[in-house]
Design an enzyme around this catalytic site. Sequence first.
Site, PDB file in Angstrom:
ATOM      1  N   GLU A  11     -11.314  -9.999  24.611  1.00 14.83           N
ATOM      2  CA  GLU A  11     -11.653  -9.038  25.673  1.00 14.83           C
ATOM      3  C   GLU A  11     -10.661  -9.152  26.834  1.00 14.83           C
ATOM      4  OE1 GLU A  11     -15.745 -10.225  25.960  1.00 14.83           O
ATOM      5  OE2 GLU A  11     -16.110  -9.307  24.010  1.00 14.83           O
ATOM      6  N   GLU A  29     -11.642 -15.433  16.065  1.00 14.17           N
ATOM      7  CA  GLU A  29     -12.605 -14.355  16.287  1.00 14.17           C
ATOM      8  C   GLU A  29     -11.983 -13.019  15.874  1.00 14.17           C
ATOM      9  OE1 GLU A  29     -15.681 -15.569  19.440  1.00 14.17           O
ATOM     10  OE2 GLU A  29     -13.988 -14.699  20.493  1.00 14.17           O
ATOM     11  N   HIS A  56      -9.522 -14.962  25.286  1.00 12.40           N
ATOM     12  CA  HIS A  56     -10.536 -14.193  24.552  1.00 12.40           C
ATOM     13  C   HIS A  56     -10.009 -12.781  24.317  1.00 12.40           C
ATOM     14  CE1 HIS A  56     -14.218 -12.074  23.593  1.00 12.40           C
ATOM     15  NE2 HIS A  56     -14.720 -13.246  23.260  1.00 12.40           N
ATOM     16  N   GLY A  93     -21.498 -15.266  21.256  1.00 12.96           N
ATOM     17  CA  GLY A  93     -21.655 -14.389  22.410  1.00 12.96           C
ATOM     18  C   GLY A  93     -23.114 -14.005  22.607  1.00 12.96           C
ATOM     19  N   GLY A  94     -23.473 -12.805  22.167  1.00  8.96           N
ATOM     20  CA  GLY A  94     -24.813 -12.247  22.382  1.00  8.96           C
ATOM     21  C   GLY A  94     -25.955 -13.204  22.113  1.00  8.96           C
ATOM     22  N   GLY A 153     -19.361  -8.604  18.791  1.00  4.01           N
ATOM     23  CA  GLY A 153     -20.341  -7.719  19.413  1.00  4.01           C
ATOM     24  C   GLY A 153     -20.662  -6.478  18.591  1.00  4.01           C
ATOM     25  N   ASN A 164     -20.737 -18.281  24.798  1.00  2.13           N
ATOM     26  CA  ASN A 164     -19.932 -17.490  25.731  1.00  2.13           C
ATOM     27  C   ASN A 164     -20.832 -16.407  26.316  1.00  2.13           C
ATOM     28  OD1 ASN A 164     -18.101 -15.844  27.031  1.00  2.13           O
ATOM     29  ND2 ASN A 164     -17.052 -15.157  25.155  1.00  2.13           N
ATOM     30  N   TRP A 165     -21.272 -16.630  27.541  1.00  2.00           N
ATOM     31  CA  TRP A 165     -22.250 -15.710  28.141  1.00  2.00           C
ATOM     32  C   TRP A 165     -21.598 -14.423  28.623  1.00  2.00           C
ATOM     33  CZ3 TRP A 165     -26.123 -19.020  31.542  1.00  2.00           C
ATOM     34  CH2 TRP A 165     -26.697 -20.019  30.725  1.00  2.00           C
ATOM     35  N   LYS A 166     -20.276 -14.400  28.644  1.00  5.53           N
ATOM     36  CA  LYS A 166     -19.526 -13.222  29.119  1.00  5.53           C
ATOM     37  C   LYS A 166     -20.012 -12.805  30.517  1.00  5.53           C
ATOM     38  CE  LYS A 166     -18.599 -12.023  24.373  1.00  5.53           C
ATOM     39  NZ  LYS A 166     -18.260 -11.022  23.390  1.00  5.53           N
ATOM     40  N   SER A 168     -20.332 -11.985  16.154  1.00  5.24           N
ATOM     41  CA  SER A 168     -21.658 -11.629  15.655  1.00  5.24           C
ATOM     42  C   SER A 168     -22.392 -12.781  14.956  1.00  5.24           C
ATOM     43  CB  SER A 168     -21.588 -10.396  14.743  1.00  5.24           C
ATOM     44  OG  SER A 168     -21.131  -9.262  15.486  1.00  5.24           O
TER      45      SER A 168
HETATM   46  P1  PGA Z   1     -20.591 -11.977  19.821  1.00  6.30           P
HETATM   47  O1  PGA Z   1     -19.346 -12.459  20.726  1.00  6.30           O
HETATM   48  O2  PGA Z   1     -21.213 -13.241  19.260  1.00  6.30           O
HETATM   49  O3  PGA Z   1     -21.486 -11.243  20.757  1.00  6.30           O
HETATM   50  O4  PGA Z   1     -20.021 -11.118  18.741  1.00  6.30           O
HETATM   51  C1  PGA Z   1     -18.550 -13.530  20.338  1.00  6.30           C
HETATM   52  C2  PGA Z   1     -17.435 -13.740  21.330  1.00  6.30           C
HETATM   53  O5  PGA Z   1     -16.880 -12.753  21.818  1.00  6.30           O
HETATM   54  O6  PGA Z   1     -17.069 -14.884  21.662  1.00  6.30           O
END
Ligand code: PGA
Length: 253
Positions: A96, A163, A94, A230-231, A169, A9-11, A209
């Site tokens: 977010e 999640e 998600h 994500g990251g 994050g 997930n590149w956000k 994470s």
């Molecule tokens: P993260 O994000 O790996 O940066 O914690 C995961 C996500 O939000 O899907």
Amino acid sequence: MRIPMIAGNWKMNTTVAEAVALVKEMRPELDRIDNVDKVICPPFVSLAAVKELIKGSSIKLGAQNLYFEEKGAYTGEISPLMLAELCQLVIIGHSERRQYFNETVELVDKKVQAALQVGLKPILCIGETLKENESGKTEAVLTNQLSSTSSQAYSTGLTLAYEPIWAIGTGRAATGEQANQTIGFIRHHISKQHGQEIAQAVRILYGGSVTAENIAEFIKQPEVDGALVGGASLKASQFLSIVKQTSSIKRGK
Ligand code: PGA
């Protein structure tokens, strides 16, 4: 047998040029890894370019959101039909989006239905906040978030991503055991609601994470079918390592 999935997930990261460079760097090696569904989810504006770059490979493409209407006067929104032309999967709900864009359980469900109608496979995200976790509400929160998800959605290829919001994050991942236990609860809940067959077939990923350093801890758990990353999905070497480890661990090597 559930085929594991690793979804990046590149956000809201990467310009089109950066997305193209990242995909070019990863494609040859990523394409060769088998026994894992490899999904990348760049921003909307890069989907068309990335689609061209991964043509003929085993890499799958996903979007990060959609709107539930087919078309019309919804300035700035992207419809399921538009996405179906570009990709196979879509992340929905998600945390977010729930947190910053006020997406409710009802709205998230409409999006899931709309995706399925055009053949897009949703990756539906669920998870609790730190406060909910600490006050023992995790199971109630997850149950509520799944309350509208239908048997049909599960059997047409929906993937779940658990999640915990406190792990996203933050560098503070859950432990493998925590992830396994909560995902086990989710599967048990689905089994009560929709039957054992559906519960055993649905893939449930862990997210929050995840890195090349801790992926093994999650993947070796029997209930964890992969990860939403994500990251670490923005660094080719990290993402490739996560996918490779998943392939060999789930194969029992
Ligand atoms: P993260 O994000 O790996 O940066 O914690 C995961 C996500 O939000 O899907």
